[in-house]
Design an enzyme around this catalytic site. Structure first.
Site, short mmCIF file in Angstrom:
data_model
loop_
_atom_site.label_atom_id
_atom_site.label_comp_id
_atom_site.label_asym_id
_atom_site.label_seq_id
_atom_site.Cartn_x
_atom_site.Cartn_y
_atom_site.Cartn_z
N HIS A 9 41.94 42.45 28.53
CA HIS A 9 40.83 43.11 29.18
C HIS A 9 40.70 42.57 30.35
O HIS A 9 40.65 41.31 30.75
CB HIS A 9 39.63 43.21 28.27
CG HIS A 9 39.08 41.85 27.93
ND1 HIS A 9 38.28 41.27 28.97
CD2 HIS A 9 38.99 41.14 26.94
CE1 HIS A 9 37.63 40.16 28.44
NE2 HIS A 9 38.19 40.19 27.14
N SER A 12 34.65 40.49 31.71
CA SER A 12 33.63 41.10 31.07
C SER A 12 32.47 40.39 31.41
O SER A 12 32.61 39.33 32.40
CB SER A 12 33.70 40.84 29.56
OG SER A 12 33.45 39.47 29.30
N THR A 13 31.07 41.23 31.14
CA THR A 13 29.89 40.43 31.73
C THR A 13 29.67 38.87 31.08
O THR A 13 29.02 38.13 31.78
CB THR A 13 28.78 41.19 31.24
OG1 THR A 13 28.81 41.46 30.02
CG2 THR A 13 28.99 42.88 31.82
N ASN A 15 32.13 37.07 30.47
CA ASN A 15 33.19 36.09 31.09
C ASN A 15 32.37 35.67 32.28
O ASN A 15 32.37 34.26 32.50
CB ASN A 15 34.25 36.91 31.64
CG ASN A 15 35.43 37.29 30.37
OD1 ASN A 15 36.19 38.22 30.55
ND2 ASN A 15 35.31 36.22 29.43
N THR A 21 31.91 34.79 23.70
CA THR A 21 31.82 36.20 23.49
C THR A 21 32.18 36.53 22.16
O THR A 21 31.80 37.12 21.40
CB THR A 21 32.84 37.08 24.48
OG1 THR A 21 32.39 36.50 25.94
CG2 THR A 21 32.43 38.56 24.44
N ARG A 60 35.22 46.35 25.77
CA ARG A 60 35.71 45.70 26.91
C ARG A 60 37.30 46.00 27.04
O ARG A 60 37.99 46.23 27.99
CB ARG A 60 35.59 44.15 27.08
CG ARG A 60 35.96 43.37 26.03
CD ARG A 60 35.17 42.16 26.16
NE ARG A 60 35.64 40.86 25.31
CZ ARG A 60 35.07 40.88 23.99
NH1 ARG A 60 33.88 41.62 23.58
NH2 ARG A 60 35.31 39.56 23.29
N GLU A 87 38.94 40.00 19.32
CA GLU A 87 38.87 38.45 19.98
C GLU A 87 38.77 37.73 18.89
O GLU A 87 38.13 38.13 17.93
CB GLU A 87 38.05 38.24 20.87
CG GLU A 87 37.63 36.95 21.56
CD GLU A 87 39.01 36.35 22.22
OE1 GLU A 87 39.73 35.94 21.37
OE2 GLU A 87 38.99 36.07 23.38
N HIS A 89 36.77 35.16 16.62
CA HIS A 89 35.26 35.18 16.39
C HIS A 89 34.61 33.66 16.59
O HIS A 89 35.20 32.79 15.99
CB HIS A 89 34.81 35.49 14.84
CG HIS A 89 33.34 35.73 14.78
ND1 HIS A 89 32.29 34.74 14.81
CD2 HIS A 89 32.82 36.90 14.35
CE1 HIS A 89 31.45 35.28 14.63
NE2 HIS A 89 31.43 36.65 14.09
N ARG A 114 37.13 25.10 21.45
CA ARG A 114 37.97 26.05 22.16
C ARG A 114 39.42 26.00 21.89
O ARG A 114 40.20 27.23 22.15
CB ARG A 114 37.50 25.98 23.90
CG ARG A 114 36.14 26.21 24.06
CD ARG A 114 35.93 26.17 25.69
NE ARG A 114 36.83 27.05 26.51
CZ ARG A 114 37.56 26.47 27.60
NH1 ARG A 114 37.42 25.28 27.67
NH2 ARG A 114 38.64 27.25 27.90
N ARG A 115 40.04 24.91 22.07
CA ARG A 115 41.47 24.78 22.30
C ARG A 115 42.37 24.39 21.33
O ARG A 115 43.42 24.69 21.29
CB ARG A 115 41.74 23.92 23.53
CG ARG A 115 41.53 24.55 24.97
CD ARG A 115 42.30 25.69 25.10
NE ARG A 115 42.28 26.24 26.57
CZ ARG A 115 43.14 27.31 26.99
NH1 ARG A 115 43.87 28.05 26.19
NH2 ARG A 115 43.13 27.65 28.11
N HIS A 182 42.93 40.81 23.70
CA HIS A 182 41.88 39.61 24.21
C HIS A 182 42.74 38.31 24.38
O HIS A 182 43.67 38.34 23.78
CB HIS A 182 40.71 39.46 23.44
CG HIS A 182 39.94 40.80 22.87
ND1 HIS A 182 38.73 41.03 23.52
CD2 HIS A 182 40.10 41.70 22.10
CE1 HIS A 182 38.16 42.30 23.26
NE2 HIS A 182 39.06 42.82 22.23
N ASN A 184 42.58 35.37 22.82
CA ASN A 184 42.89 34.81 21.67
C ASN A 184 43.85 35.74 20.61
O ASN A 184 44.99 35.14 20.22
CB ASN A 184 41.95 34.17 20.84
CG ASN A 184 41.43 32.83 21.58
OD1 ASN A 184 42.10 32.11 21.62
ND2 ASN A 184 40.32 32.84 22.14
#
Length: 248
Positions: A9, A12-13, A15, A21, A60, A87, A89, A114-115, A182, A184
């Site tokens: 996408h 986004s707001t 982002n 998100t 999005r 995306e 969660h 995150r990673r 998304h 991920n």
């Protein structure tokens, strides 16, 4: 040979606000809308057409699809929205500013959440108002199917059966397909397609609003894949996606 197009996408707001998100249903920014329209122009100019589209149930991704298809004069084709393409969660991190989260938990811990491939974030509590238990989009799901937080491995475990059971039969039936999803959920799908290791997938970054073309052989194994668009600006977008916390 089959061709499919994958697309993350537009911006986004959240982002823009550098927030985790996940399943929160935030919309595109003005820039995100422009990215989606530009993607449609790139696809149209490259001669692409579609007769079936897939998206998550998050606006999005849906709006990105609408704007892209509008640019291609294809808003009439079926768009299938399914939660399996949502995306990842982000659990208790959802809605939190990433810089503030790093200050609270430490940068190394946040980077791990995150990673990493198989380490989930801190989970939501069952009574947290951010749970999706009462969201009508998920009314058909069993309570245990609605996550309270996911790692990338968890995301892959829901993306893979949807790919095999729903999208693959459509491809084999000759449908020209585009998927709007998304960072991920697309990383999970690309891991499946390219057979990327658990270690290597964590370094893959996908920029917003850039169509990725996959050419597949008769067994749906990738022959090659490539991004559409100017390669110089693409390189900058990929670099930004790799370095900036807001892109995931």
């Amino acid at each position: 040979m089959y061709k499919i197009v994958l697309m993350r996408h537009g911006e986004s707001t959240w982002n823009l606000d550098n927030r985790f998100t996940g399943w929160a249903d935030v919309d595109l920014t003005e820039k995100g809308c422009a990215e989606a329209k530009h993607a449609g122009k790139l696809l149209r100019d490259a001669g692409f057409s579609f007769d079936l589209a897939y998206s998550s149930v998050l606006k999005r991704a849906i709006r990105t699809m609408w704007l892209t298809l509008d640019e291609m004069d294809l808003m009439w084709i079926p768009v299938v929205c399914d939660w399996h393409l949502n995306e990842r969660h982000y659990g208790a991190l959802q809605g939190m500013n990433k810089a503030e989260t790093a200050s609270e938990y430490g940068a190394d811990q946040v980077l791990q959440w995150r990673r990493s491939y198989d380490i989930p974030p801190k989970l939501l509590a069952e009574d947290d108002p951010r749970t999706m238990y009462k969201d009508p989009r998920y009314a058909a799901l069993k309570r245990e199917e609605i996550p309270l937080g996911e790692c990338l491995k968890d995301t892959l475990l829901r993306v893979e059966p949807y790919w095999n059971d729903t999208i693959v039969p459509s491809i084999r039936a000759g449908k020209q397909i585009i998927i709007s999803a998304h960072g991920n959920s697309l990383r999970a799908l690309i891991k499946i397609l390219d057979d990327i290791s658990d270690q290597d997938i964590v370094s893959l970054s996908i920029p917003n609003g850039r169509p990725i073309v996959y050419e597949l052989d008769e067994n749906l194994k990738p022959i090659r894949h490539y991004y559409l668009g100017d390669q110089e600006s693409l390189a900058a977008a990929v670099k930004a996606a790799a370095s900036h916390g807001a892109v995931l």
